[in-house]
Each structure stands twice: as structure tokens, then as C-alpha cells.
Design a protein around this motif. Sequence first.
Motif, short mmCIF file in Angstrom:
data_model
loop_
_atom_site.label_atom_id
_atom_site.label_comp_id
_atom_site.label_asym_id
_atom_site.label_seq_id
_atom_site.Cartn_x
_atom_site.Cartn_y
_atom_site.Cartn_z
N VAL A 130 -30.01 -18.76 -11.99
CA VAL A 130 -30.30 -18.23 -13.20
C VAL A 130 -29.80 -18.80 -14.72
N GLN A 134 -33.02 -21.20 -19.14
CA GLN A 134 -33.19 -20.34 -20.16
C GLN A 134 -34.23 -20.35 -21.02
N LYS A 154 -29.37 -11.60 -18.02
CA LYS A 154 -30.14 -12.14 -17.16
C LYS A 154 -29.67 -12.00 -15.72
N HIS A 155 -30.75 -12.00 -14.76
CA HIS A 155 -30.21 -11.77 -13.39
C HIS A 155 -31.38 -12.45 -12.43
N MET A 156 -31.17 -12.58 -11.21
CA MET A 156 -32.22 -13.05 -10.21
C MET A 156 -32.41 -12.01 -9.43
N LEU A 165 -36.53 -14.66 -11.82
CA LEU A 165 -35.61 -14.91 -12.92
C LEU A 165 -35.86 -14.10 -14.02
N TYR A 167 -34.97 -12.28 -17.58
CA TYR A 167 -34.17 -12.42 -19.04
C TYR A 167 -34.77 -11.29 -19.98
#
Length: 202
Positions: A130, A134, A154-156, A165, A167
Amino acid sequence: MNKFPLVEMIAFFSRYSQAQKPDWRKPYVKHMARVRSCHSKVDGGVRKSFYSVETKEGPILELVFNEEELLWSLDPNSGMQDYAVDRVLALIQRHKHLPSRAHRIVPYRFEIIPRSQVQQDQPGIELPLVQRMQPYRFQSGKINSAQVTDIPTKHMENVMITKQLHYVVETDVQRFFHLVYILDEMDWRLIQEVDEEFFFVR
């Protein structure tokens, strides 16, 4: 997920060195003059895109994009084994009716860094998935070009056979948006605009 609109995205990739915003080291940066050719294929069970890129600085570079790992590299057959690709700024197009998946990604600017420098700065440690990509600038049918100024979260997520992914970004006009990149489809999608008053994690 397909009910959410596709987004045209300029994304910033990092492989070895994390940068919150595009930050270029002048000795290593190259600018794309034109993409001479590109194609996609499955290599060792992994989807990859291959590019022959003519740079404004002169050299023609052979780049490889690993779609599943979000990693850019130099073609191992290009005779540049002593160099690596670190940071890349690339356009990911929302238009799908193109000759190949490689045609959906256009690398504009990238760093070609000596491997000795990579080992000195960051001993071969690659960033989490991740953090390797960006959002930098995006637009959709309803949103004019918007510059990302911050990424508060942000995270997966692993979803069935793919990864997503997520954001939440802040733009240059102080609006917040939830954006998602779907790995297997190579799509950026706009989920929703987030109300700043309810965004408590800042």
C-alpha cells in the motif's frame, strides 16, 4: 465495486525509499520523451508490462512493471544489472479500450539509481504494497483535475481473488475523497467524498 466511477490517476510509485510527496534526486531522475513501444504478458505466472522508453536525457531504457507487486524495474536483459528503478510518476488511464494493459500506464518520470546507493540508503528493504503506490493527481467525470496534498489514511484489503488499496486523500481545495485501487483490474475508483467534520482520524 464497478458501480463506482473510474478515475484517471497520476500515481507516484516508490520501491526502496518512502516519500510522502514526489521528491526527485536530480542525479538519478530521467524524463520520458516518448514510449517507443510497450506490451503486456504473463511472465512466470505474474502479469507484467514492458516498455521501451526514450528519455529526454538521451538513453533508451527498458522498463518492466510488475502489476501484482506494483514494482518498477529495469529489464534484466538490458545490460543495466548495476542499476535499479526507485521512484516513478505514471499516468494510469481509466480508458480500457487500448491494445494492451501496458498502454493504460504511461511512465512520465523515474529514478534510475545505482544498486550500491540502494544498499547504502536502504539495504534492499522494499516497502509494503500500500506504500509502493499513492495517488498524486486525479480526475473523473464529475471532478476536475485535483491535486492530492495529503493522505491521512491508507490500508490494504484482501478481497476474494484480488487486493484493494484504500486511500483517503485531501486535495488542494480542502476536499476529502475515498479512493480505491483494484489490483487485478488495474482500476482507480472514486468511492465517495468524505465530510471533514466526521473525519476524526486526522
